[in-house]
Write a protein that holds these residues in place. Structure first.
Motif, PDB file in Angstrom:
ATOM      1  N   TYR A  93      34.630   2.215  18.319  1.00  0.00           N
ATOM      2  CA  TYR A  93      33.183   2.424  17.872  1.00  0.00           C
ATOM      3  C   TYR A  93      32.063   1.992  19.458  1.00  0.00           C
ATOM      4  O   TYR A  93      32.999   1.545  20.126  1.00  0.00           O
ATOM      5  CB  TYR A  93      32.567   1.492  17.483  1.00  0.00           C
ATOM      6  CG  TYR A  93      33.713   1.000  15.934  1.00  0.00           C
ATOM      7  CD1 TYR A  93      33.427   2.404  15.081  1.00  0.00           C
ATOM      8  CD2 TYR A  93      34.268   0.059  15.805  1.00  0.00           C
ATOM      9  CE1 TYR A  93      34.538   2.472  13.466  1.00  0.00           C
ATOM     10  CE2 TYR A  93      35.073  -0.260  14.626  1.00  0.00           C
ATOM     11  CZ  TYR A  93      35.481   1.698  13.881  1.00  0.00           C
ATOM     12  OH  TYR A  93      36.372   1.349  12.562  1.00  0.00           O
ATOM     13  N   CYS A  95      27.958   1.475  20.539  1.00  0.00           N
ATOM     14  CA  CYS A  95      27.442   0.808  20.140  1.00  0.00           C
ATOM     15  C   CYS A  95      25.587   1.887  19.963  1.00  0.00           C
ATOM     16  O   CYS A  95      25.501   2.438  21.060  1.00  0.00           O
ATOM     17  CB  CYS A  95      26.831  -0.739  20.902  1.00  0.00           C
ATOM     18  SG  CYS A  95      25.403  -1.407  20.716  1.00  0.00           S
ATOM     19  N   SER A  96      24.943   2.016  18.509  1.00  0.00           N
ATOM     20  CA  SER A  96      23.405   2.627  18.861  1.00  0.00           C
ATOM     21  C   SER A  96      23.275   2.536  19.745  1.00  0.00           C
ATOM     22  O   SER A  96      22.121   3.063  19.482  1.00  0.00           O
ATOM     23  CB  SER A  96      23.814   3.013  17.211  1.00  0.00           C
ATOM     24  OG  SER A  96      23.046   1.587  16.261  1.00  0.00           O
ATOM     25  N   GLU A 115      33.402   6.394  15.816  1.00  0.00           N
ATOM     26  CA  GLU A 115      32.041   6.487  15.394  1.00  0.00           C
ATOM     27  C   GLU A 115      30.667   5.379  15.845  1.00  0.00           C
ATOM     28  O   GLU A 115      31.921   4.791  16.690  1.00  0.00           O
ATOM     29  CB  GLU A 115      31.747   5.403  13.601  1.00  0.00           C
ATOM     30  CG  GLU A 115      31.600   5.322  12.755  1.00  0.00           C
ATOM     31  CD  GLU A 115      32.073   4.583  11.838  1.00  0.00           C
ATOM     32  OE1 GLU A 115      30.602   4.678  11.014  1.00  0.00           O
ATOM     33  OE2 GLU A 115      32.915   4.106  11.764  1.00  0.00           O
ATOM     34  N   VAL A 117      27.711   3.199  16.203  1.00  0.00           N
ATOM     35  CA  VAL A 117      27.370   2.223  14.481  1.00  0.00           C
ATOM     36  C   VAL A 117      26.435   1.459  15.127  1.00  0.00           C
ATOM     37  O   VAL A 117      25.938   0.685  17.021  1.00  0.00           O
ATOM     38  CB  VAL A 117      28.807   0.805  14.194  1.00  0.00           C
ATOM     39  CG1 VAL A 117      29.894   2.391  13.604  1.00  0.00           C
ATOM     40  CG2 VAL A 117      29.144   0.256  15.469  1.00  0.00           C
ATOM     41  N   SER A 121      27.132  -2.572  10.711  1.00  0.00           N
ATOM     42  CA  SER A 121      27.985  -2.106  10.713  1.00  0.00           C
ATOM     43  C   SER A 121      29.888  -3.105  11.944  1.00  0.00           C
ATOM     44  O   SER A 121      30.724  -3.661  11.106  1.00  0.00           O
ATOM     45  CB  SER A 121      28.550  -0.615  10.849  1.00  0.00           C
ATOM     46  OG  SER A 121      26.875  -0.266  10.240  1.00  0.00           O
ATOM     47  N   PHE A 122      29.352  -3.402  13.238  1.00  0.00           N
ATOM     48  CA  PHE A 122      30.837  -3.359  13.432  1.00  0.00           C
ATOM     49  C   PHE A 122      31.161  -4.969  12.683  1.00  0.00           C
ATOM     50  O   PHE A 122      32.426  -4.927  12.955  1.00  0.00           O
ATOM     51  CB  PHE A 122      29.739  -3.666  15.113  1.00  0.00           C
ATOM     52  CG  PHE A 122      31.255  -4.501  15.369  1.00  0.00           C
ATOM     53  CD1 PHE A 122      32.343  -3.809  16.211  1.00  0.00           C
ATOM     54  CD2 PHE A 122      31.619  -5.912  15.757  1.00  0.00           C
ATOM     55  CE1 PHE A 122      34.054  -4.166  16.362  1.00  0.00           C
ATOM     56  CE2 PHE A 122      32.527  -6.184  16.705  1.00  0.00           C
ATOM     57  CZ  PHE A 122      33.786  -5.243  16.583  1.00  0.00           C
ATOM     58  N   LYS A 125      33.026  -4.153   9.821  1.00  0.00           N
ATOM     59  CA  LYS A 125      34.384  -3.950   9.724  1.00  0.00           C
ATOM     60  C   LYS A 125      34.820  -5.435  10.388  1.00  0.00           C
ATOM     61  O   LYS A 125      36.772  -5.433  10.808  1.00  0.00           O
ATOM     62  CB  LYS A 125      34.424  -3.012  11.142  1.00  0.00           C
ATOM     63  CG  LYS A 125      33.540  -1.655  10.262  1.00  0.00           C
ATOM     64  CD  LYS A 125      33.074  -0.634  11.686  1.00  0.00           C
ATOM     65  CE  LYS A 125      32.856   0.445  10.976  1.00  0.00           C
ATOM     66  NZ  LYS A 125      33.008   1.270   9.817  1.00  0.00           N
TER      67      LYS A 125
END
Lengths: 136, 76
Positions: A93, A95-96, A115, A117, A121-122, A125
């Protein structure tokens, strides 16, 4: 199966190597494995990035580590990750938030990123992980 | 002990031997025996741990000089 979540916050060779080793080893053991690349760790997911430097405190060991990798005694961190991805158990993932402030676009990232995220969100998960690590 | 497949991971350090072995296991058939050669002192225990999770069986570990010979039976 157990699950491991690793937050990677550095793009340096001496941080990426153990992070990739643990994540891929978990995946080949059949564990669920996930990595979240944030802050300077995100730089390692940019296409064409090759880590060459170790953290500044350990500069004197940089040549030793490079030699171990170029001789084949140690695989490159990318080779390690690729083998983890082949299991289907390793999720990666990006990081946005970091992408925003570094101006990195989704198309700048390597193909094995699953993805993009945010923190919530992380965490969602990772919340049922048996092992959580922060490597920076 | 006879092996069907030999994986030479000598002079490779962790996670090299395990990754070399898992690559070979993916190509092998159930019932085949793989002999992994490794000079990494952590490899015998690492391979045992991995095998117990991944569903394969370590049959034997021999030490010849600096080299470990780790025999793995691939299970289905």
């Amino acid at each position: 199966m157990p699950k491991i979540s690793i937050i990677v916050a550095s793009e340096k060779l001496d941080k990426l190597f153990p992070a990739a080793t643990l994540a891929t080893t978990a995946a080949v053991m059949g564990w669920e494995s996930e990595m979240f690349f944030t802050f300077w760790g995100l730089l390692a997911l940019k296409k064409g990035y090759e880590p060459k430097e170790v953290s500044s405190d350990y500069k004197s060991y940089e040549d030793d580590l490079r030699r171990a990798i170029s001789s084949g005694a140690m695989p490159s961190w990318l080779e390690i990750l690729e083998q983890g991805k082949k299991t289907g158990k390793l999720k990666i993932y990006a990081c946005s938030t970091t992408m925003n402030f570094l101006g990195v676009k989704t198309e700048d990232l390597v193909a094995y990123v699953d993805e993009v995220v945010g923190a919530a969100s992380f965490l969602s998960k990772a919340k049922d992980s048996d092992i959580n690590l922060f490597i920076s | 002990m006879e092996a069907n497949i030999v994986v030479d991971a000598r002079n490779k350090s962790c996670p090299g031997p395990l990754l070399a072995l898992t690559k070979a296991v993916m190509k092998a058939s159930p019932g085949q025996i793989i002999m992994l050669l490794s000079t990494d002192p952590g490899a015998p225990q690492d391979i045992r741990e991995w095998a117990s999770h991944a569903g394969h069986k370590v049959l034997n570990v021999e030490k010849m000089g600096e080299t470990y010979r780790i025999y793995l039976e691939v299970l289905g």
